[in-house]
Enzyme design. Structure first.
Site, PDB file in Angstrom:
ATOM      1  N   SER A 154       0.853  -1.109   0.064  1.00 52.12           N
ATOM      2  CA  SER A 154       0.133   0.128  -0.019  1.00 52.12           C
ATOM      3  C   SER A 154       0.753   1.292  -0.033  1.00 52.12           C
ATOM      4  CB  SER A 154      -0.894  -0.033   1.178  1.00 52.12           C
ATOM      5  OG  SER A 154      -1.833   0.846   0.989  1.00 52.12           O
ATOM      6  N   HIS A 245      -7.059  -5.378  -1.797  1.00 52.02           N
ATOM      7  CA  HIS A 245      -6.202  -4.679  -1.390  1.00 52.02           C
ATOM      8  C   HIS A 245      -5.663  -5.080  -0.039  1.00 52.02           C
ATOM      9  CE1 HIS A 245      -3.822  -1.057  -1.239  1.00 52.02           C
ATOM     10  NE2 HIS A 245      -4.086  -0.938   0.031  1.00 52.02           N
TER      11      HIS A 245
END
Length: 262
Positions: A154, A245
């Site tokens: 991320s 994610h």
């Protein structure tokens, strides 16, 4: 964000020894805790490969004795978990500042990234990493500097890209689900201007489809990686069908550790 319990660094391993380093940022606003895991297996003639992992608190919490046994049967790397001096999985304010580049597209340096968090400190953090954390972590260990790798997820994935472009001490980079869509796509264009073929980069992305159609940002990243590879750069991408994610954190972490033991 509940506090983490004891990790394998606390309970001990048959295959690795652990030591802890604590240090602070130059402005004393961020406080780090770094766990250095050293294989009990003798180093190869050229030295141990070494892998630096961001979000060290959460990364370390996912390390298991089963995985350490698996990699110890191969060519185990030294593992360095770069975390913060907190009992929580993440220090959200500190990681936002440390992992994001100096400016996002259309915003000023040091601008809020949402929820009152300020970004733009990647250069400062990378200086700490290269000038203090690496020397303190490696010390007198026999390290193969040609096999020094960096992983992040991320915002950490953004820091990996930024370090591919600007760091001098890493050779292998693993960027998992980098937050490029938050105003950082220009980093890919900067990669296209980079001609250092001695570095390798693996992008790792969850392929979370909507109505069986790949997400547009995954398609865009895949196309960019293809163009970069055509320029002769050692850059590739691996997608993981069905993973979100958040789910990519643990999956990419374990796979990167395995890849660095081959």
């Amino acid at each position: 964000m509940a506090p983490l319990g004891p990790s394998i660094a606390d309970t001990g391993s048959q295959y690795y020894t652990f030591r802890v380093i604590k240090l602070a940022s130059i402005d004393a606003q961020r406080h780090y805790k770094v766990w250095v895991a050293v294989p009990k297996k003798k180093a190869p003639a050229q030295g141990y490969p070494i892998l630096y992992l961001l979000d060290g608190n959460s990364s370390l919490s996912r390390l298991s004795e089963t995985l350490l046994k698996e990699i110890s049967d191969k060519r185990p790397p030294v593992l360095v978990f770069i975390g913060y001096n907190t009992p929580l999985p993440f220090d959200l304010k500190a990681r936002t500042y440390d992992y994001t580049p100096l400016a996002t597209e259309g915003s000023a340096n040091g601008s809020p990234m949402g929820r009152g968090r300020v970004g733009g400190g990647s250069t400062v953090f990378r200086s700490l990493l290269e000038q203090k954390i690496i020397p303190l972590s490696e010390g007198s260990l026999p390290i193969n500097s040609a096999q020094r790798a960096l992983w992040g997820h991320s915002y950490g994935g953004l820091f990996v890209i930024d370090s591919y472009l600007h760091a001098s001490r890493f050779t292998h980079f693993f960027s998992a689900s980098p937050s490029l869509s938050q105003g950082y796509r220009s980093m890919l264009a900067e990669m296209a201007r980079n001609t250092v073929n001695s570095k390798s980069m693996l992008f790792m992305e969850g392929e979370d489809k909507v109505e069986n159609i790949p997400h547009p940002h995954i398609v865009s990243l895949s196309e960019s990686v293809k163009q970069l590879a055509q320029r002769g750069l050692n850059i590739s991408i691996k997608t993981y069908p069905g993973l979100s994610h958040g789910e990519m954190f643990g999956t990419s972490l374990v796979e990167t550790i395995r890849l660095n033991s081959e």
